[in-house]
Design a protein around this motif. Structure first.
Motif: not given
Length: 333
Positions: A192-201
């Motif tokens: 979940e954290q990985r997905d959040m980081l990958m979604d950072l602009p």
């Protein structure tokens, strides 16, 4: 050649013409004289000498053979391209008993490959690793390039070769270009954290640039020994080393663990990586893999099996062992 020509020629003028061609060819190709010097010595015009040389070539009187101490290396390069999906291979001499010097030579060759391939406006994507550091250290451009350098993965603080942002910045500085860094760790604490980081602009933009890169510079990592480069990225995974080996994992590529076939391994850390996946390099004009040392034989073979590279820079002993391993693999198949 002249004997045959003499037997066939009954006209003295034809024989004399062939003799003159022979004389000019010997003076030019064997004695190394310039065409203007030959013209002066034989009392001919330079254009006449040029025509005689052209006639000699046309009649098959010139055969050029090149003897080079690097002929053996070039043959290995040819075999690598022939046996794989590579379009280009560069093999450097192996310095026996000195891996650091061997890696330095491989890094210099890869640096030259980069400079020969580079165009203004290009994006260069890079991984971390000792091989990448060797490439950057040995880069000697003759001019500045209007390029952008981006990391292919998140970073790991600590050792100089694991900080991919640092390597990207050094590469851009040497080339006179700019960087677009990735401010994210290599491993997230959860999917979940990985997905959040990958979604950072900022991260998303860096990865987008990496996908569109003209050139990717990538290392090929081993997992065979506890001191292998992968464990610099995630020291805790050392405890899983034997399990990984038994499970068929042989290499690290873009921080992903991969199997002998080139497939991404079923390993939990792979799902927590902030990095491009190996298959996403397919849009790059040139993907240059750089590696040296016998511990990289199986990893190189796995990466080649996955079709992730179109160019490889490697030392002679490692390249020969890769070919032997691939030959054995073919026989088993």
């Amino acid at each position: 050649m002249l004997k045959r020509l003499g037997e066939e020629m009954t006209d003295n003028s034809e024989f004399e013409s062939a003799r003159q061609i022979h004389t000019v060819l010997v003076m030019h190709f064997l004695e190394g004289l310039k065409q203007s010097d030959i013209a002066e010595m034989l009392n001919l015009s330079t254009s006449k000498v040029n025509r005689l040389i052209a006639q000699g070539r046309k009649q098959g009187m010139v055969r050029i053979e090149i003897e080079s101490p690097f002929q053996r290396l070039m043959e290995i390069e040819r075999l690598l391209v022939q046996a794989t999906q590579l379009t280009n291979a560069v093999v450097t001499p192996t310095i026996s008993g000195n891996l650091d010097t061997t890696l330095k030579q491989v890094g210099r060759a890869a640096a030259n490959q980069l400079l020969e391939s580079l165009r203004d406006g290009d994006v260069i994507a890079i991984t971390g690793g000792k091989a990448m550091s060797a490439v950057v250290d040995n880069l000697e451009p003759e001019r500045s390039f209007d390029i952008t350098v981006v990391p292919l993965t998140g970073g790991v603080q600590g050792k100089y070769h694991t900080d991919v942002n640092h390597l990207a910045s050094r590469l851009a500085e040497r080339l006179g270009g700019q960087t677009h860094l990735m401010h994210a760790p290599l491993f997230a604490e959860s999917v979940e954290q990985r997905d959040m980081l990958m979604d950072l602009p900022s991260v998303k933009e860096t990865l987008h640039l990496a996908r569109q890169a003209a050139i990717a510079l990538v290392g090929v990592g081993s997992i065979q020994t506890a001191g292998s480069s992968y464990y610099d990225l995630h020291p805790d995974s050392t405890a899983d080393r034997e399990k990984l080996i038994r499970g068929g994992v042989v290499a690290e590529f873009l921080a992903h663990l991969i199997n002998e076939s080139g497939a991404i391994a079923d390993y939990s850390l792979n799902s927590r990586l902030v990095a491009l996946a190996p298959g996403e390099l397919s849009n790059c004009r040139k993907v240059i893999g750089v590696a040296a040392g016998s511990d990289k034989v199986l990893p190189i073979r796995a990466v080649l099996n996955g079709g992730f590279l179109n160019s490889l820079v490697v030392d002679e002993e490692t390249a020969s062992q890769v070919l032997q391993a691939m030959e054995g693999q073919t026989h088993v198949a």
